[in-house]
Scaffold this motif. Sequence first.
Motif, short mmCIF file in Angstrom:
data_model
loop_
_atom_site.label_atom_id
_atom_site.label_comp_id
_atom_site.label_asym_id
_atom_site.label_seq_id
_atom_site.Cartn_x
_atom_site.Cartn_y
_atom_site.Cartn_z
N THR A 1 0.87 -1.65 -0.03
CA THR A 1 0.14 -0.20 0.12
C THR A 1 1.08 1.25 -0.04
OG1 THR A 1 -1.86 -0.62 1.11
CG2 THR A 1 -1.47 1.02 1.23
N LEU A 2 2.06 1.07 1.01
CA LEU A 2 2.54 2.47 0.81
C LEU A 2 3.90 2.63 -0.53
CD1 LEU A 2 4.26 2.12 4.66
CD2 LEU A 2 2.73 4.22 3.66
N PHE B 1 4.19 8.84 0.26
CA PHE B 1 5.14 8.36 0.93
C PHE B 1 6.37 8.33 -0.51
CE2 PHE B 1 7.90 4.36 -0.45
CZ PHE B 1 9.29 4.71 0.55
N TRP B 2 5.56 8.51 -2.35
CA TRP B 2 7.10 8.80 -3.04
C TRP B 2 7.16 10.38 -2.70
CZ3 TRP B 2 9.66 4.77 -4.75
CH2 TRP B 2 9.47 3.68 -5.12
N SER B 3 6.29 11.02 -1.86
CA SER B 3 6.46 12.28 -2.28
C SER B 3 7.22 12.85 -0.99
CB SER B 3 5.63 13.35 -1.79
OG SER B 3 5.14 14.64 -1.80
N HIS C 1 10.84 13.96 -0.77
CA HIS C 1 11.48 15.60 -0.28
C HIS C 1 12.87 14.53 0.55
CE1 HIS C 1 6.67 16.99 0.00
NE2 HIS C 1 7.91 17.36 -0.93
N THR C 2 12.71 13.92 0.90
CA THR C 2 13.74 13.57 1.84
C THR C 2 15.48 13.59 1.36
OG1 THR C 2 12.12 12.32 3.44
CG2 THR C 2 14.64 11.70 4.00
N THR D 1 7.40 17.45 4.15
CA THR D 1 6.90 16.25 4.88
C THR D 1 7.90 15.11 4.81
OG1 THR D 1 4.56 16.41 4.73
CG2 THR D 1 5.58 14.11 5.19
N SER D 2 8.46 15.19 5.68
CA SER D 2 9.48 13.40 4.86
C SER D 2 9.32 12.57 5.73
CB SER D 2 10.97 13.83 6.19
OG SER D 2 10.31 13.58 7.22
N VAL D 3 10.28 11.48 4.84
CA VAL D 3 9.58 9.77 5.86
C VAL D 3 9.46 9.59 6.60
CG1 VAL D 3 10.27 7.46 5.71
CG2 VAL D 3 10.75 9.04 3.15
N LEU D 4 10.19 9.77 7.89
CA LEU D 4 10.40 9.81 9.08
C LEU D 4 9.02 10.61 9.76
CD1 LEU D 4 11.69 8.27 11.25
CD2 LEU D 4 13.42 10.43 11.70
N TYR D 5 8.73 12.63 9.05
CA TYR D 5 7.46 12.75 9.47
C TYR D 5 6.58 12.25 8.67
CZ TYR D 5 4.53 16.21 10.24
OH TYR D 5 3.62 17.94 11.09
N LEU D 6 6.73 11.50 8.05
CA LEU D 6 5.08 10.38 7.53
C LEU D 6 4.87 9.27 8.52
CD1 LEU D 6 3.28 9.44 5.40
CD2 LEU D 6 4.51 8.66 4.16
#
Length: 292
Positions: A58-59, A65-67, A71-72, A245-250
């Motif tokens: 799903t991710l 997620f790709w956005s 950003h990351t 929005t980073s991966v860790l923020y997500l």
Amino acid sequence: MNTSRAAWLFLAPALIVLGMFFLLPVLAALILSLTDYDLYALADIRNLRFVGLENYWTLLHRPLFWSALGHTVYFVAVGVPLSLIASLGAAMLLNSPLARCKPFFRTALFAPVVTTVVAVAVIWRYLFNTKYGLVNSVLDGIGVAPIDWLGDPHWSMPTIILFAVWKNFGYNMIIFMAGLQAIPADLYEAARIDGASALRQFQHITLPMLKPTMVMVSILTVSGYFQLFAEPYVMTEGGPLQSTTSVLYLMYEEGFKWWNLGSASAVAFLLFIIMFAVTAVMLRLSRRGGEV
């Protein structure tokens, strides 16, 4: 045999602590990433279902997620070189015989590293405030129109990168200074006698001798910058328009805002896989360069 048993006895306390506070949580998170653990399962464990790799699938099909990954990667691709350049430049300046008050400047440049991220980020929010920030006041004094540093999607990430570089470059500076001080002074003296300029000394002495240090600092910096969270959380809350929005923020939002703990765990392990792959490539490239 007695020596081996004694060694294991001395290692046992540390191994127990690592097992309880690192290995077990990692294993629990891996198991969670294979379930649909959410608010309903938190209320009643009987609502928990095993979903296999569905969270990962799903991710990978989720645009956010790709956005966030983009950003990351942007943050890492721009922030890491700037951090390395700033830290190496500061280390060379402080290592120069012309530098004065070295203990003071070492302390001053290292101070942001040990300062609380949240406290400093709040101060930077005021500095870059659109209406009454010091940065826009200076720009207004030289005739430049105010910039919405944290409210414009085009400027928000560069502002966070600038903050992160300022906050963290002092740590790498100390490591580079140790590496510079380990280079024999005789090499520079011989190069000066041969008529080598400062630039050639940097190219043919400083950089080659600093290569092991550079590789280690690069890997540590890349790993740290991939874990971007506190800066956007305090300064922009992932905005504007999710541009920071980073991966860790997500992962944080999935786990603690929407209580999708299974999905949040999957985000964490996808980030781990990406970081592991990037680190492996960097190590391979450094070894190939050493062989050449």
